[in-house]
Design a protein around this motif. Structure first.
Motif, PDB file in Angstrom:
ATOM      1  N   THR A 184      40.582  53.548  35.801  1.00 27.17           N
ATOM      2  CA  THR A 184      42.035  53.375  35.777  1.00 27.17           C
ATOM      3  C   THR A 184      42.502  52.267  36.715  1.00 27.17           C
ATOM      4  OG1 THR A 184      42.260  55.097  37.468  1.00 27.17           O
ATOM      5  CG2 THR A 184      42.417  55.784  35.159  1.00 27.17           C
ATOM      6  N   LEU A 185      41.619  51.786  37.594  1.00 28.97           N
ATOM      7  CA  LEU A 185      41.987  50.682  38.478  1.00 28.97           C
ATOM      8  C   LEU A 185      42.118  49.389  37.686  1.00 28.97           C
ATOM      9  CD1 LEU A 185      39.598  51.342  41.514  1.00 28.97           C
ATOM     10  CD2 LEU A 185      42.027  51.893  41.350  1.00 28.97           C
ATOM     11  N   GLU A 186      42.809  48.415  38.282  1.00 29.16           N
ATOM     12  CA  GLU A 186      42.958  47.101  37.666  1.00 29.16           C
ATOM     13  C   GLU A 186      42.451  46.025  38.614  1.00 29.16           C
ATOM     14  OE1 GLU A 186      46.624  45.924  35.939  1.00 29.16           O
ATOM     15  OE2 GLU A 186      47.141  47.941  35.254  1.00 29.16           O
ATOM     16  N   ASP A 187      42.033  44.907  38.027  1.00 32.67           N
ATOM     17  CA  ASP A 187      41.731  43.731  38.837  1.00 32.67           C
ATOM     18  C   ASP A 187      42.999  43.285  39.563  1.00 32.67           C
ATOM     19  OD1 ASP A 187      39.311  43.889  37.552  1.00 32.67           O
ATOM     20  OD2 ASP A 187      39.678  42.174  36.227  1.00 32.67           O
ATOM     21  N   TYR A 188      42.808  42.614  40.704  1.00 36.03           N
ATOM     22  CA  TYR A 188      43.950  41.932  41.313  1.00 36.03           C
ATOM     23  C   TYR A 188      43.465  40.711  42.080  1.00 36.03           C
ATOM     24  CZ  TYR A 188      43.034  44.153  45.917  1.00 36.03           C
ATOM     25  OH  TYR A 188      42.475  44.572  47.103  1.00 36.03           O
ATOM     26  N   TRP A 233      39.880  39.135  46.063  1.00 31.57           N
ATOM     27  CA  TRP A 233      39.813  39.303  44.618  1.00 31.57           C
ATOM     28  C   TRP A 233      39.051  40.589  44.323  1.00 31.57           C
ATOM     29  CZ3 TRP A 233      39.102  35.005  47.481  1.00 31.57           C
ATOM     30  CH2 TRP A 233      39.973  33.933  47.248  1.00 31.57           C
ATOM     31  N   ARG A 234      39.704  41.513  43.619  1.00 32.60           N
ATOM     32  CA  ARG A 234      39.061  42.766  43.227  1.00 32.60           C
ATOM     33  C   ARG A 234      38.753  42.718  41.741  1.00 32.60           C
ATOM     34  NH1 ARG A 234      42.101  48.496  43.770  1.00 32.60           N
ATOM     35  NH2 ARG A 234      43.162  47.775  41.882  1.00 32.60           N
ATOM     36  N   ARG A 235      37.522  43.120  41.399  1.00 29.42           N
ATOM     37  CA  ARG A 235      37.109  43.190  40.006  1.00 29.42           C
ATOM     38  C   ARG A 235      36.558  44.588  39.740  1.00 29.42           C
ATOM     39  NH1 ARG A 235      40.036  39.770  40.225  1.00 29.42           N
ATOM     40  NH2 ARG A 235      39.818  37.561  39.669  1.00 29.42           N
ATOM     41  N   VAL A 236      37.044  45.213  38.681  1.00 28.71           N
ATOM     42  CA  VAL A 236      36.700  46.601  38.389  1.00 28.71           C
ATOM     43  C   VAL A 236      35.796  46.673  37.166  1.00 28.71           C
ATOM     44  CG1 VAL A 236      38.875  47.380  39.375  1.00 28.71           C
ATOM     45  CG2 VAL A 236      38.721  46.981  36.927  1.00 28.71           C
ATOM     46  N   THR A 237      35.082  47.789  37.058  1.00 29.21           N
ATOM     47  CA  THR A 237      34.219  48.018  35.904  1.00 29.21           C
ATOM     48  C   THR A 237      35.034  48.611  34.761  1.00 29.21           C
ATOM     49  OG1 THR A 237      33.658  50.204  36.768  1.00 29.21           O
ATOM     50  CG2 THR A 237      32.203  48.382  37.354  1.00 29.21           C
TER      51      THR A 237
END
Length: 371
Positions: free
Chosen positions: A139-143, A131-135
């Motif tokens: 331009t990145l997204e959670d996934y 699980w990725r969580r971005v600030t």
């Protein structure tokens, strides 16, 4: 969800709690390592270490890695893995990792059931999630990513082995057109007929984007490998590959490649390896993550590698040349040694090595062995 700073402090607190357990005689330390690397773009500093608890039926390991310029593809991380024998050669394992980069963090977890000895069947079943969580403001997204898989290795006769693997991946983004599902299947057959070993591998994978069919792709690959122990000293290895892919846009791509190496130790404590590779691909061919790491570049290459041991040094040197539209070349030198608890490595590779996956740049690495 806790803020990223609180999560990092929680992991640090967990590390501190586990350190007093080192007093047990069954705890062992991995070497503490540091690495300074520089190339044309930046200077990197990396550090890491680990420790573990080992018995005949239990393994609990910890790894910690830090770098001065973390990124989403190369973050800082702490990883812990636990494996326990449940019966004879049956093992049950679980692993977790927390990784941190300036714009995001990652949480990864895996469970696995494994039968290790091929008598006559070895088996592995696993499931994992990341699980990725971005600030905000990036331009990145959670996934969310989940994978389940199975691997089976079967000894058909004493010198004939078959290995099959299947896995399925689901990857979900807030932007639905980026979400996808991937299915991969591979079969591998190994036959040992002294002094020869033959390996054949067939693999295929499909990735489906439900809301963006243009990005769908299907990939298929065939590989044949031949190892020939010409004598007690010389070894010949040949590897042929054929890759084919079809994309949702209607484009198709193909690549054919060959890699060969002849290894001959002369004199004692030294080894000479002659390398050759050639590959040809269509313009529409795109390198996919499914393809193996030592994929030769789309050109012709010749190389000569030297490996030797001259106490206290272990030496590896390499010369190579490549040509497609023009002739280019490069060299590599790596020196390695250990004196008492201190080991070091010096690497010089301004253009990498014969294989394009070789590390590029200049670096010095030191390790301090605590055990």
């Amino acid at each position: 969800m806790l803020p990223r700073k609180c999560q990092a402090l929680a992991f640090l607190f967990f590390l501190i709690l586990t350190l007093p357990l080192v007093a047990s005689a069954q705890w062992r330390f991995d070497p503490v390592s540091t690495k300074l690397k520089w190339n044309d773009q930046e200077t990197l500093f990396l550090a890491g270490g680990g420790w573990g608890y080992y018995t005949s039926g239990l393994r609990w390991t910890h790894d910690l890695r830090w770098r001065n310029h973390p990124s989403p593809s190369t973050p800082l991380y702490y990883k812990s893995e636990l494996r326990r024998r449940i019966e004879q050669d049956w093992w049950l394992g679980a692993a977790g990792r927390y990784a941190l980069a300036p714009t995001c963090d990652f949480r990864w977890f895996q469970v696995e059931l494994e039968k290790t000895q091929t008598k006559p069947v070895a088996l592995s079943l696993w499931g994992e999630g990341e699980w990725r969580r971005v600030t905000a403001g990036t331009t990145l997204e959670d996934y969310d990513q989940q994978i389940v898989g199975a691997r089976l290795r079967w000894r058909l006769v004493p010198r004939l082995y078959w290995k099959g693997e299947w896995n399925r991946e689901w990857k979900t983004y807030p932007t639905h057109r980026k979400s996808s599902m991937k299915t991969a299947l591979s079969n591998e057959l190994t036959w040992q007929v002294s002094p020869h070993t033959f390996l054949g591998r067939w693999a295929e994978s499909t990735r489906i984007y439900p809301d963006n069919a243009w990005e769908n792709y299907y990939h298929r690959s065939f590989r044949l490998e031949w190892n020939w122990n010409i004598s007690q000293k010389a070894l010949w290895t040949a590897n042929c590959r054929y890759n084919w892919q079809s994309r949702g846009s209607g484009k198709e791509g193909r690549q054919v490649s060959f890699t060969g190496s002849l290894e001959y130790p002369y004199p004692s404590n030294t080894k000479w390896i002659w390398l050759v590779s050639a590959a040809k691909a269509t313009d529409s061919y795109v390198l996919l993550p499914e393809e193996e790491t030592e994929q030769p570049p789309v050109d012709c290459r010749l190389g000569l590698r030297f490996q030797g041991f001259s106490p206290p040094l272990i030496i590896r040197a390499e010369l190579f040349c490549a040509w497609e539209e023009q002739v280019t070349g490069g060299w590599l030198l790596r020196l390695q040694s250990r004196t008492g608890p201190i080991g070091w490595t010096l690497g010089l590779a301004p253009r990498g090595g014969f294989y394009p996956t070789e590390e590029k740049g200049y670096w010095i690495e030191a390790k301090y062995y605590l055990d």
